[in-house]
Design a protein around this motif. Structure first.
Motif, short mmCIF file in Angstrom:
data_model
loop_
_atom_site.label_atom_id
_atom_site.label_comp_id
_atom_site.label_asym_id
_atom_site.label_seq_id
_atom_site.Cartn_x
_atom_site.Cartn_y
_atom_site.Cartn_z
N UNK A 26 18.03 -25.70 -92.11
CA UNK A 26 17.95 -24.62 -92.56
C UNK A 26 18.64 -23.67 -93.38
N UNK A 27 19.50 -24.52 -93.83
CA UNK A 27 20.83 -23.95 -95.21
C UNK A 27 20.16 -24.41 -96.75
N UNK A 28 18.90 -25.15 -96.48
CA UNK A 28 18.08 -25.07 -97.32
C UNK A 28 18.45 -24.65 -98.72
N UNK A 29 17.88 -23.60 -98.82
CA UNK A 29 17.71 -22.14 -99.04
C UNK A 29 18.67 -21.49 -99.64
N UNK A 30 20.26 -21.56 -98.55
CA UNK A 30 20.81 -20.09 -99.43
C UNK A 30 21.03 -20.20 -100.77
N UNK A 31 21.70 -19.05 -100.84
CA UNK A 31 21.57 -19.20 -102.35
C UNK A 31 23.14 -19.13 -102.88
N UNK A 32 23.55 -18.58 -104.63
CA UNK A 32 24.25 -18.94 -105.08
C UNK A 32 25.15 -18.89 -104.53
N UNK A 33 25.49 -17.45 -104.04
CA UNK A 33 26.75 -17.01 -103.28
C UNK A 33 26.84 -17.48 -102.12
N UNK A 34 26.34 -17.33 -101.38
CA UNK A 34 26.47 -18.18 -100.15
C UNK A 34 27.33 -19.53 -100.29
N UNK A 35 26.40 -20.25 -101.18
CA UNK A 35 26.88 -21.28 -101.77
C UNK A 35 28.36 -21.82 -102.10
N UNK A 36 28.65 -20.37 -102.67
CA UNK A 36 30.41 -20.97 -103.45
C UNK A 36 31.18 -20.70 -101.81
N UNK A 37 30.68 -19.54 -101.11
CA UNK A 37 31.24 -19.53 -99.78
C UNK A 37 31.50 -20.53 -99.28
N UNK A 38 30.02 -21.53 -98.83
CA UNK A 38 30.69 -22.97 -98.34
C UNK A 38 30.78 -23.18 -98.91
N UNK A 39 31.35 -23.77 -100.24
CA UNK A 39 31.83 -25.27 -100.74
C UNK A 39 33.31 -24.46 -100.62
N UNK A 40 33.73 -23.08 -100.42
CA UNK A 40 35.17 -22.77 -99.97
C UNK A 40 35.57 -23.00 -98.87
N UNK A 41 34.70 -22.77 -97.63
CA UNK A 41 35.24 -23.65 -96.48
C UNK A 41 34.73 -25.22 -96.32
N UNK A 42 34.66 -25.73 -97.52
CA UNK A 42 34.18 -27.33 -96.71
C UNK A 42 35.33 -27.55 -98.15
#
Ligand code: ADP
Ligand code: MG
Length: 575
Positions: free
Chosen positions: A215-231
């Motif tokens: 489901x997360x494959x389509x997340x946008x750039x901003x969401x991806x930045x947020x996920x990267x920061x949590x990672x």
């Protein structure tokens, strides 16, 4: 005043040598690490460091980070219709660091020594030097990051031995072997990867996490930045705890995955293998075995990873030591380097010898690579090779200069092309000698002399920007930066006052408006101590307005405290 600067991919730190000891300089938030992030506001102003880092999420289009990774390339970062090179963004960052230091020390900075990854090539080093030239201070010396770290380690411990300096930061990995004997710190070999660092591990965690949840494959750039920061947070947690759950909330759904060191090691298998490969190479280049090593010294934030410590100890059977905060070691070393440069008594006996990380040579017939300076030669060094014509009456010889270690010339990094005229003679009789000089900063100069026509002398001064271009760009930056870097709190207060102005009753506006104009005047014309003092009183004044529910009498109180004078004798800064 000369500063040592660790201009990092992720974080930067500055320090200075205070008589007989090093000191790191805190930024406006009282922190030594300043995130290497630059945000360019719509009004053209620059924000650097901690606040800019927050803007990665709130204002991603205007905010730039990791630009050290594209140093020396043609990559441009666009914002508000303007293009910025990595050099320019680095110059903005450097200027901010210098301002913070000047403010802290209340002294003008005249010169900086900047560290670079040992594995930076000629173009990257020149770009770093250009960034330094775009500030208003002198930059003569670059120093390799692991060598700086070795200086810091030696300064603290002074133990002899063979050390592997393992510098694993946010974007780069540098490994060098250093022989420390008495006061001589002798770098034996260097290797590394300019595109391997903590961010790659973050990205691997993100990829792995997304794979678990299609489901997360389509997340946008901003969401991806947020996920990267949590990672990244997950990765950092795993340096302290055995297991940590990454939790990501997206569109009201909660996604979770538990990570432990073993899972992390599996995800990062490729990184670990690459590390092993580089370790084998650096030992081979230094002509020693792991058994000869005294210890591995961990430098750079990513060295804090338990996974890295465990892995390195497993493959080398040597202790992995973190003795100095790995995120400060390079800056401390740069600071010691400033003391060596100024021949400070405390460090006058220390000798640091460095080596060049790549071979340098020219392409000859059939794309063969003729090496003139071999990798790991001690710096500075100079070598001359003779080349001759291969056809009768040949009128010129063309040289392509490369840096690298591939046997095929064109597979290496091209640094420059030169064409040298030669007198028409039978083949093999017209010669050109090429003199390669690799300076102490790891920057190449080439001199080509046509042996017969002595006057045919070409000197390549590489890709240094010419003084005129530097001057023009420097002035542009001067105009935009001004006091914003010196007094960030003043700008914050000004913003706060302007917003407040919209909210206060009309009768307060008149006073507030007047106060804002006066404060701006002090900011534009005043000197350091005056500005700082006025920041305090202006802040108090604003608090007073806010707390007194926009009461109108406050101006008197403000007026008493407010100092408009701007000619303090004791104020050396900015004078
Ligand atoms: P650089 O030299 O690239 O500026 P630093 O030496 O400051 O970088 O290291 C930054 C990197 O270190 C980042 O990728 C960050 O996630 C990582 N890092 C910082 N602290 C830790 C920690 N405790 N555990 C694991 N990684 C860390
Ligand atoms: Mg670093």
């Amino acid at each position: 005043m000369i500063l040592g600067v660790d201009l990092g991919t992720t974080n930067s730190t500055v320090g200075y040598f205070n008589e007989d000891h090093w000191e790191l300089i805190p930024n406006e938030y009282n922190e030594f690490l300043t995130p290497s992030v630059v945000c360019i506001e719509n009004n053209g102003e620059y924000i650097v460091g901690k606040i800019a880092k927050e803007k990665i999420i709130t204002s991603p289009k205007n905010t730039f980070y990791n630009f050290k990774r594209t140093m020396g390339t043609d990559r441009r970062y666009s914002c508000n219709g303007k293009d910025y090179s990595s050099e320019e963004l680095s110059a903005i960052l450097l200027r901010y660091l210098i301002c913070q230091a000047e403010r802290y020390l209340n002294q003008k900075v005249d010169e900086i020594i900047v560290t670079v990854p040992a594995y930076f090539d000629d173009k990257q080093r020149i770009a770093t030097k250009n960034a330094g030239r775009l500030t208003n201070v002198k930059i003569e010396r670059l120093i390799n990051e692991p060598s700086a770290a070795a200086l810091a380690y030696h300064h603290k411990n002074g133990n002899d031995g063979y050390y592997m300096i393992f510098d694993f930061g946010g974007g780069t990995l540098d490994i060098s072997i250093v022989d420390v004997f008495m006061n001589v710190i002798d770098v034996q070999s260097i290797t590394g990867d300019n595109n391997l660092g903590g961010v790659d591990i973050d990205n691997m965690i993100v990829d792995h996490f997304i794979k678990q949840f299609p489901n997360l494959r389509s997340i946008n750039k901003d969401e991806l930045s947020r996920l990267r920061s949590i990672a990244e947070q997950t990765k950092i947690k795993l340096s302290d705890v055995d297991e940590y759950e990454l939790v990501f909330v997206y569109k009201n759904d909660i996604y979770r995955f538990k990570y432990d060191i073993q899972t992390l090691a599996n995800i990062c298998k490729d990184v670990l293998l690459r590390i092993k490969e580089l370790i084998t190479r650096v030992l081979k280049d230094a002509q020693i075995d792991t058994i000869d090593l005294t210890a591995i010294i961990g430098i750079g934030g990513s060295s804090k990873m338990l996974m890295i410590k465990q892995y390195l100890e497993m493959i080398t059977h040597k202790p992995f030591i973190i003795d100095i905060d790995p995120q400060n070691a390079v800056a401390i070393g740069a600071t010691i380097a400033t003391a060596i440069k100024t021949r400070n008594n405390t460090v006058k006996n220390i000798i640091l010898t460095d080596v060049c990380p790549f071979s340098l040579g020219v392409g000859i017939i059939n794309d063969e690579y003729s090496v003139i300076i071999a990798k790991n030669s001690s710096l500075p060094c100079s070598q001359t090779s003779l080349y001759t014509t291969i056809q009768d009456d040949q009128s010129k010889i063309k040289f392509v200069i490369y840096q690298g270690d591939d046997y095929q010339a064109s597979m290496n990094k091209e640094l420059a092309r030169i064409i040298i005229n030669v007198p028409p003679l039978p083949k093999g009789e017209a010669n050109v000698s090429l003199k390669f000089s690799y300076d102490i900063n790891g920057i190449l100069n080439v001199e080509a002399v046509s042996e017969i026509a002595q006057r045919n002398k070409t000197i390549i001064t590489n890709n240094m920007l010419d003084e005129e271009t530097i001057d023009k760009k420097r002035k542009e930056l001067d105009q935009l930066i001004n006091n914003t870097f010196y007094y960030p709190e003043a700008n914050y207060l000004l913003e706060r006052a302007k917003v407040m102005y919209q909210d206060v009753p009309i009768n307060v506006r008149e006073h507030l408006g007047h106060a804002i104009i006066q404060f701006e005047r002090v900011l534009n014309n005043g000197k350091a101590t005056t500005i700082l003092r006025n920041c305090k009183s202006f802040s108090k004044y604003l608090d007073y307005i806010a707390l007194s529910d926009f009461h109108v009498t406050i101006y008197d109180d403000y007026d008493d405290n407010y100092e408009d004078s701007s000619d303090d004798e004791d104020d050396k800064l900015l004078s």
